[in-house]
Design a protein around this motif. Structure first.
Motif, short mmCIF file in Angstrom:
data_model
loop_
_atom_site.label_atom_id
_atom_site.label_comp_id
_atom_site.label_asym_id
_atom_site.label_seq_id
_atom_site.Cartn_x
_atom_site.Cartn_y
_atom_site.Cartn_z
N THR A 130 0.80 -1.23 0.00
CA THR A 130 0.00 0.00 0.00
C THR A 130 0.84 1.27 0.00
N ASP A 134 0.62 4.09 -2.92
CA ASP A 134 0.28 5.49 -2.62
C ASP A 134 1.35 6.43 -3.18
N ASN A 145 -2.65 9.61 -1.37
CA ASN A 145 -3.33 8.58 -0.56
C ASN A 145 -4.48 7.92 -1.31
N SER A 147 -5.06 4.98 -1.58
CA SER A 147 -5.54 3.83 -0.80
C SER A 147 -6.71 4.20 0.11
N HIS A 148 -6.86 5.48 0.41
CA HIS A 148 -7.97 5.91 1.26
C HIS A 148 -9.33 5.71 0.56
N ARG A 151 -12.45 1.27 -0.30
CA ARG A 151 -13.43 0.84 0.70
C ARG A 151 -14.73 0.45 -0.01
N SER A 156 -13.35 -1.40 5.24
CA SER A 156 -12.83 -0.04 5.36
C SER A 156 -11.54 0.07 4.56
N ALA A 157 -11.13 1.29 4.31
CA ALA A 157 -9.88 1.51 3.57
C ALA A 157 -8.69 0.93 4.33
N THR A 158 -8.70 1.07 5.65
CA THR A 158 -7.61 0.53 6.47
C THR A 158 -7.58 -0.99 6.37
N GLN A 159 -8.74 -1.61 6.45
CA GLN A 159 -8.81 -3.07 6.34
C GLN A 159 -8.36 -3.55 4.96
N ALA A 161 -6.28 -2.09 2.92
CA ALA A 161 -4.83 -1.93 2.79
C ALA A 161 -4.08 -3.03 3.55
N LEU A 162 -4.53 -3.32 4.75
CA LEU A 162 -3.89 -4.36 5.55
C LEU A 162 -4.02 -5.73 4.89
#
Length: 220
Positions: A130, A134, A145, A147-148, A151, A156-159, A161-162
């Motif tokens: 990620t 980015d 960003n 990657s934001h 979603r 979510s965007a965080t999930q 990316a992880l």
């Protein structure tokens, strides 16, 4: 309208599907879980990473080329692109570099800058996690960003990316430790491919919207 990068990505995904189909049609070393076919799963993970990285680089290049070809003037460029170009020119040791932007010179400058960034990435051998994706879109198109935007329902965007980075790290494990790396199941391959395809669809939309705002051209 799909980008050329997306069409190429979809074509490459057919190779992944062929591996999965071969997995279905082939026997294994024993009933149930097919241990003898795990090499196909590992190969598929490596291939998915490769086509994911290729797509990101291709769509970044295609998006910038579209801007260069169809922006009526440098006035239409986004503020962030202007800032990046100004920063590059300021850091250039050639005191006459600023004149390379005169008239339509900024078009060639942007093309050359993208080539330089691609060569830099090839030397550094970055993996398509990620943070590097980015950075790619920030440096190439001044989209920060990206990657934001990854979603969707129950993700979510965080999930997102992880989850992506987990699969990319799995590729690293396979590449560096080969057959001694952790077990890879067919379900992981299918989940990885689907995850990447969902992210690619979002990137298509983000980049298309971005370049359309700059060029007023509603097609690649």
């Amino acid at each position: 309208m799909e980008s050329n990068a997306k069409q190429k990505f979809d074509k490459n995904c057919e190779d992944i599907n062929k591996l999965l189909e071969f997995h279905e049609s082939s026997g294994g070393s024993s009933p149930g879980r097919r241990y003898g076919l795990e090499v196909l799963n590992k190969s598929a993970v490596v291939l998915i990473c490769a086509i994911w990285e290729a797509y990101c680089e291709d769509i970044a290049a295609e998006g910038l080329e579209h801007i260069v070809n169809y922006a009526t003037s440098s006035d239409n460029l986004s503020t962030e692109i202007k800032k990046q170009v100004a920063k590059s020119v300021k850091e250039d040791q050639n005191q006459l570099a600023v004149w390379s932007l005169a008239d339509d010179g900024w078009r060639n400058y942007l093309r050359n800058r993208l080539t330089q960034l691609q060569e830099k990435r090839n030397r550094q051998l970055n993996t398509p996690i990620t943070v590097n994706i980015d950075k790619l879109f920030d440096e190439s198109l001044a989209i920060k960003n990206i990657s934001h935007s990854w979603r969707w329902k129950k993700m979510s965007a965080t999930q997102a990316a992880l989850k992506l980075d987990k699969y990319i790290n799995l590729r690293g494990s396979i590449a560096h430790r080969g057959s001694a790396s952790e077990t890879v199941k067919k379900q992981q391959v299918e989940a990885f491919l689907k995850h990447v395809q969902q992210i690619v669809d979002i990137i298509e939309s983000v980049v298309f919207t971005y370049i359309t705002q700059i060029t007023s051209q509603d097609s690649y």
